[in-house]
Enzyme design. Structure first.
Site, PDB file in Angstrom:
ATOM      1  N   ARG A 166       0.008  -9.214  13.145  1.00  0.00           N
ATOM      2  CA  ARG A 166      -0.641  -8.169  12.335  1.00  0.00           C
ATOM      3  C   ARG A 166      -1.481  -8.778  11.230  1.00  0.00           C
ATOM      4  O   ARG A 166      -2.550  -8.272  10.898  1.00  0.00           O
ATOM      5  CB  ARG A 166       0.415  -7.221  11.754  1.00  0.00           C
ATOM      6  N   ARG A 172      11.692  -5.924   4.631  1.00  0.00           N
ATOM      7  CA  ARG A 172      11.443  -4.489   4.474  1.00  0.00           C
ATOM      8  C   ARG A 172      12.427  -3.646   5.293  1.00  0.00           C
ATOM      9  O   ARG A 172      12.720  -3.963   6.432  1.00  0.00           O
ATOM     10  CB  ARG A 172      10.007  -4.184   4.921  1.00  0.00           C
ATOM     11  N   LYS A 220       0.825  -1.217   0.000  1.00  0.00           N
ATOM     12  CA  LYS A 220       0.000   0.000   0.000  1.00  0.00           C
ATOM     13  C   LYS A 220       0.861   1.270   0.000  1.00  0.00           C
ATOM     14  O   LYS A 220       0.592   2.185  -0.759  1.00  0.00           O
ATOM     15  CB  LYS A 220      -0.940   0.022   1.215  1.00  0.00           C
ATOM     16  N   ARG A 250      -9.671   0.381   8.993  1.00  0.00           N
ATOM     17  CA  ARG A 250      -9.177  -0.957   9.264  1.00  0.00           C
ATOM     18  C   ARG A 250     -10.194  -1.786  10.050  1.00  0.00           C
ATOM     19  O   ARG A 250      -9.943  -2.960  10.310  1.00  0.00           O
ATOM     20  CB  ARG A 250      -7.920  -0.853  10.134  1.00  0.00           C
ATOM     21  N   ARG A 292      11.524  -1.767  10.854  1.00  0.00           N
ATOM     22  CA  ARG A 292      10.488  -1.188  11.714  1.00  0.00           C
ATOM     23  C   ARG A 292      10.275  -2.080  12.935  1.00  0.00           C
ATOM     24  O   ARG A 292      10.299  -3.303  12.810  1.00  0.00           O
ATOM     25  CB  ARG A 292       9.168  -1.118  10.934  1.00  0.00           C
TER      26      ARG A 292
HETATM   27  P1  ADP Z   1       0.979  -2.184   7.819  1.00  0.00           P
HETATM   28  O1  ADP Z   1      -0.163  -1.865   6.909  1.00  0.00           O
HETATM   29  O2  ADP Z   1       2.204  -2.592   7.062  1.00  0.00           O
HETATM   30  O3  ADP Z   1       0.613  -3.109   8.929  1.00  0.00           O
HETATM   31  P2  ADP Z   1       0.898   0.510   8.924  1.00  0.00           P
HETATM   32  O4  ADP Z   1       2.086   1.397   8.874  1.00  0.00           O
HETATM   33  O5  ADP Z   1      -0.287   0.866   8.100  1.00  0.00           O
HETATM   34  O6  ADP Z   1       1.464  -0.913   8.573  1.00  0.00           O
HETATM   35  O7  ADP Z   1       0.390   0.369  10.433  1.00  0.00           O
HETATM   36  C1  ADP Z   1       1.257   0.021  11.490  1.00  0.00           C
HETATM   37  C2  ADP Z   1       0.477  -0.095  12.810  1.00  0.00           C
HETATM   38  O8  ADP Z   1      -0.172   1.153  13.129  1.00  0.00           O
HETATM   39  C3  ADP Z   1      -0.656  -1.110  12.817  1.00  0.00           C
HETATM   40  O9  ADP Z   1      -0.206  -2.418  13.079  1.00  0.00           O
HETATM   41  C4  ADP Z   1      -1.551  -0.553  13.950  1.00  0.00           C
HETATM   42  O10 ADP Z   1      -1.004  -0.846  15.211  1.00  0.00           O
HETATM   43  C5  ADP Z   1      -1.451   0.937  13.751  1.00  0.00           C
HETATM   44  N1  ADP Z   1      -2.521   1.461  12.855  1.00  0.00           N
HETATM   45  C6  ADP Z   1      -2.349   2.055  11.637  1.00  0.00           C
HETATM   46  N2  ADP Z   1      -3.546   2.408  11.099  1.00  0.00           N
HETATM   47  C7  ADP Z   1      -4.492   2.026  11.987  1.00  0.00           C
HETATM   48  C8  ADP Z   1      -5.916   2.080  12.011  1.00  0.00           C
HETATM   49  N3  ADP Z   1      -6.613   2.597  10.986  1.00  0.00           N
HETATM   50  N4  ADP Z   1      -6.569   1.578  13.094  1.00  0.00           N
HETATM   51  C9  ADP Z   1      -5.895   1.057  14.124  1.00  0.00           C
HETATM   52  N5  ADP Z   1      -4.557   0.959  14.177  1.00  0.00           N
HETATM   53  C10 ADP Z   1      -3.852   1.436  13.122  1.00  0.00           C
END
Ligand code: ADP
Length: 208
Positions: A163, A122, A13, A88, A152
């Site tokens: 996740r 990554r 994404k 999400r 990360r």
């Molecule tokens: P990825 O999509 O690779 O898991 P992101 O950078 O989008 O990574 O998100 C990393 C973390 O940030 C998630 O695992 C969660 O803990 C938090 N997070 C991000 N967006 C949301 C959301 N919309 N709702 C709840 N937690 C979120």
């Protein structure tokens, strides 16, 4: 115009969003990036979010919804924004529908095995945030800005599986939710970034 990017962790994404925002007039809104910035700056939100993010759990809906509501009302989102990592959960999708009109949802489809491989290789630049994979860039310095490349905290293997589980349980149902609304476009996310972007460009051009 509001576009939503839907896809599992590691589906690509962030990479796709960067391409799309430089080609189309869209502002990239990544809730993951926003949370990480808040965590770095140790804001009240960052302090609350850290334990959830580091454990691979979702940050509570109320915090995320408020953060996104504020962000998309800013002037730089006027021409349109690309939401990456939001919504999400079903509650977040409902809240988004009440805040703004969603024009299209791009679902980036990738198999679980490939997700794990991608995330475990990554590397993210601590300076400019650019994302690399060790299979095509194996150095520890960012070719764009010269800062250090890091893994990360939530990309460690045990957290990655968590996740993906959280995604399957909470976020995958949104595919059906948006399909029923007639907003979903599915894109094969298994190819190279160039192939994925070419497919998305085709979809975007058909719209206008
Ligand atoms: P990825 O999509 O690779 O898991 P992101 O950078 O989008 O990574 O998100 C990393 C973390 O940030 C998630 O695992 C969660 O803990 C938090 N997070 C991000 N967006 C949301 C959301 N919309 N709702 C709840 N937690 C979120």
């Amino acid at each position: 115009m509001i576009l939503v990017l839907l896809g599992a962790p590691g589906a690509g994404k962030g990479t796709l969003a960067a391409e799309m925002c430089s080609s189309f007039k869209l502002k990239h809104i990544s809730t993951g990036d926003m949370l990480r910035q808040n965590m770095r700056e140790e804001t009240a939100l960052g302090i609350k979010a850290r334990s959830f993010v580091d454990a691979g759990k979702l940050v509570p809906d109320a915090l995320i919804i408020e953060m996104v509501r504020e962000r998309i009302s800013m002037p730089d989102c006027k021409e349109g924004c690309l939401l990456d990592g939001f919504p999400r959960t079903a509650a977040q999708a409902e809240a988004l529908g009440a805040i703004a009109h969603v024009d299209m949802v791009l679902y980036l489809e990738v198999e679980t095995d490939a997700l794990v491989k991608r995330i475990s290789g990554r590397r993210v630049c601590e300076g400019c945030g650019a994302v690399y994979h060790i299979s095509w860039h194996d150095g520890d310095v960012c070719p764009k800005c010269g800062a250090k490349l890091l893994v990360r905290d939530d990309d460690k293997p045990e957290t990655v599986l968590r996740r993906i589980e959280v995604y399957n349980q909470n976020t995958e149902p949104l595919i059906g939710y948006y399909r029923e609304k007639g907003l979903l476009r599915t894109v094969d996310g298994s190819g190279t970034p160039e192939e994925v972007f070419a497919a998305v460009r085709g979809i975007m051009e058909k719209r206008v």
